[in-house]
Design an enzyme around this catalytic site. Structure first.
Site, short mmCIF file in Angstrom:
data_model
loop_
_atom_site.label_atom_id
_atom_site.label_comp_id
_atom_site.label_asym_id
_atom_site.label_seq_id
_atom_site.Cartn_x
_atom_site.Cartn_y
_atom_site.Cartn_z
N ARG A 82 -1.31 14.67 5.08
CA ARG A 82 -2.30 14.35 6.12
C ARG A 82 -1.72 14.50 7.52
O ARG A 82 -0.71 13.89 7.85
CB ARG A 82 -2.84 12.93 5.91
CG ARG A 82 -3.93 12.57 6.91
CD ARG A 82 -4.85 11.52 6.39
NE ARG A 82 -4.19 10.22 6.30
CZ ARG A 82 -4.82 9.12 5.89
NH1 ARG A 82 -6.08 9.19 5.52
NH2 ARG A 82 -4.19 7.98 5.84
N ARG A 123 -8.00 -10.20 -3.80
CA ARG A 123 -6.70 -9.55 -3.83
C ARG A 123 -5.66 -10.45 -4.48
O ARG A 123 -4.49 -10.10 -4.53
CB ARG A 123 -6.25 -9.25 -2.41
CG ARG A 123 -6.55 -7.81 -1.92
CD ARG A 123 -5.86 -7.67 -0.58
NE ARG A 123 -5.85 -6.39 0.05
CZ ARG A 123 -6.83 -5.81 0.72
NH1 ARG A 123 -8.03 -6.37 0.74
NH2 ARG A 123 -6.65 -4.68 1.35
N LYS A 136 -11.38 4.44 -2.14
CA LYS A 136 -12.41 3.40 -2.32
C LYS A 136 -13.56 3.59 -1.35
O LYS A 136 -14.72 3.40 -1.71
CB LYS A 136 -11.79 2.01 -2.09
CG LYS A 136 -11.20 1.42 -3.34
CD LYS A 136 -10.74 -0.01 -3.08
CE LYS A 136 -9.76 -0.01 -1.92
NZ LYS A 136 -9.47 -1.35 -1.43
N ARG A 167 0.24 10.29 11.54
CA ARG A 167 -0.11 8.91 11.92
C ARG A 167 1.08 8.02 11.62
O ARG A 167 1.76 8.24 10.61
CB ARG A 167 -1.29 8.44 11.07
CG ARG A 167 -2.52 8.12 11.84
CD ARG A 167 -3.67 7.83 10.94
NE ARG A 167 -3.45 6.69 10.04
CZ ARG A 167 -4.38 6.21 9.23
NH1 ARG A 167 -5.55 6.78 9.16
NH2 ARG A 167 -4.12 5.18 8.46
N ARG A 192 3.82 -0.29 1.04
CA ARG A 192 2.46 -0.85 0.93
C ARG A 192 1.95 -0.72 -0.50
O ARG A 192 1.31 -1.61 -1.04
CB ARG A 192 1.49 -0.08 1.85
CG ARG A 192 1.50 -0.54 3.28
CD ARG A 192 0.65 0.37 4.13
NE ARG A 192 -0.79 0.19 3.95
CZ ARG A 192 -1.70 1.09 4.28
NH1 ARG A 192 -1.34 2.24 4.81
NH2 ARG A 192 -2.98 0.86 4.10
P1 ADP Z 1 -6.23 -1.92 3.66
O1 ADP Z 1 -6.85 -1.31 2.45
O2 ADP Z 1 -5.47 -0.93 4.52
O3 ADP Z 1 -5.45 -3.17 3.37
P2 ADP Z 1 -8.59 -3.45 4.49
O4 ADP Z 1 -9.63 -3.04 5.47
O5 ADP Z 1 -9.00 -3.68 3.10
O6 ADP Z 1 -7.45 -2.33 4.61
O7 ADP Z 1 -7.87 -4.80 5.00
C1 ADP Z 1 -7.37 -4.91 6.29
C2 ADP Z 1 -6.59 -6.22 6.43
O8 ADP Z 1 -7.46 -7.34 6.23
C3 ADP Z 1 -5.47 -6.43 5.43
O9 ADP Z 1 -4.27 -5.83 5.87
C4 ADP Z 1 -5.37 -7.95 5.39
O10 ADP Z 1 -4.70 -8.44 6.53
C5 ADP Z 1 -6.81 -8.37 5.50
N1 ADP Z 1 -7.50 -8.56 4.19
C6 ADP Z 1 -8.55 -7.84 3.71
N2 ADP Z 1 -8.95 -8.31 2.51
C7 ADP Z 1 -8.13 -9.34 2.22
C8 ADP Z 1 -8.04 -10.25 1.11
N3 ADP Z 1 -8.86 -10.16 0.05
N4 ADP Z 1 -7.06 -11.20 1.16
C9 ADP Z 1 -6.24 -11.31 2.20
N5 ADP Z 1 -6.27 -10.50 3.27
C10 ADP Z 1 -7.21 -9.52 3.30
#
Ligand code: ADP
Length: 224
Positions: free
Chosen positions: A136, A97, A17, A169, A180
Site C-alpha cells: 500500500r 474485543r 471488515k 503511511r 498490532r
Molecule cells: P482498529 O481496527 O485500527 O483498531 P477501530 O476503529 O476499530 O480501529 O478502533 C479504534 C480505536 O478505538 C482502538 O485503537 C481502541 O483505542 C478503541 N476501541 C475500539 N473498539 C474497542 C473495544 N471494543 N475495546 C476497547 N477499545 C476499543
C-alpha cells in the site's frame, strides 16, 4: 418483513471488515455499528465518555472495558433495539474485543431477548495481510491510495492525478503492523474459542474481500 439476523464481525486490522460491513449494509439491509466510530464520535462531541476515552484512542490502546461497554451497549439499545423500532438485521464491528466485553454483551442481549445468531470471523492468511500493507502506497496530500498488486499507479511511484511522489503511511510500517497483528491475535483467539464453544462462530476464509463476500452472502441467505 425481513427475517431478523444479529451478528458480530471479527477480523484482523486489514482483513477487510469495512468492505464486508458496507456490503452487508447495501446488499442485505444490515445496520452496522462500529465501536471505533462510536468512540471517535464521542470524542469529537466532547462528551464525558469521549473525554475519558480520548487518550487511549489517540495512543492506539484499548479503551477500558467498562467505558467502551457503556458506550456501545447504550448505542445498541438506542439505535438497534428500541421498543417498537427494532432493527431486524444488524452487526457490531470492533466490539467485543475481550471476554469481559463479550460477557457483558451477552447478558445485555439476554435481557433484551435478542441473542446473537452468528459471529463472522474473517480469516485472511497472515502473509496476505502483511503483503497488503507492504503493497500500500499513498499520495499523502490527497489521501489517494494505491496497491502495487491490484491497484498500481500508472507510473511507478507517482500519483496518477498530480504526478507527485507516493509515500508510505506511518502506521503501514510492516514491523509496527506485525505488532498490532500479534496483539489482535492474542485477544481474538480467546473470543474465537468463546464463540466456538457457544456454537455460533462461522469462519470465512479467503485471500480477498471478493472471495469472502459470496460466502457471507450465501450463509446469511441460507439462514434467513
Ligand atoms: P482498529 O481496527 O485500527 O483498531 P477501530 O476503529 O476499530 O480501529 O478502533 C479504534 C480505536 O478505538 C482502538 O485503537 C481502541 O483505542 C478503541 N476501541 C475500539 N473498539 C474497542 C473495544 N471494543 N475495546 C476497547 N477499545 C476499543
Amino acid at each position: 418483513m425481513q427475517t431478523p439476523f444479529r451478528a458480530l464481525l471479527l477480523g484482523a486490522p486489514g482483513a477487510g471488515k469495512g468492505t464486508q460491513a458496507a456490503r452487508l449494509t447495501s446488499k442485505l439491509g444490515f445496520t452496522v455499528l462500529s465501536s471505533g466510530d462510536l468512540l471517535r464520535q464521542a470524542i469529537s462531541a466532547g462528551t464525558e465518555d469521549g473525554l475519558a476515552a480520548q487518550s487511549y484512542v489517540r495512543g492506539g490502546q484499548l479503551v477500558p472495558d467498562a467505558l467502551v461497554g457503556r458506550l456501545v451497549l447504550a448505542q445498541t439499545e438506542k439505535s438497534l433495539l428500541s421498543k417498537g423500532k427494532e432493527i431486524s438485521r444488524w452487526a457490531l464491528d470492533g466490539f467485543p474485543r475481550s471476554i469481559s466485553q463479550a460477557e457483558s454483551l451477552e447478558s445485555f442481549l439476554a435481557t433484551k431477548k435478542a441473542p446473537l445468531d452468528a459471529v463472522f470471523n474473517l480469516d485472511v492468511p497472515h502473509s496476505v495481510l502483511v503483503q497488503r500493507i507492504e503493497d500500500r502506497w499513498v499520495h499523502a496530500p490527497s489521501g489517494r491510495t494505491y496497491n502495487l498488486s491490484f491497484n498500481p499507479p500508472k507510473t511507478p511511484g507517482k500519483d496518477d492525478v498530480t504526478g507527485e511522489p507516493l509515500s508510505k503511511r506511518e502506521d503501514d510500517n510492516v514491523e509496527v503492523y506485525k505488532e498490532r497483528l500479534k496483539t489482535y491475535r492474542k485477544l481474538t483467539e480467546l473470543l474465537i474459542e468463546y464463540y466456538t464453544a457457544k456454537g455460533i462462530l462461522v469462519n470465512f476464509k479467503g485471500e480477498t474481500s471478493d472471495e469472502i463476500w459470496p460466502q457471507i452472502l450465501s450463509y446469511v441467505q441460507s439462514r434467513t
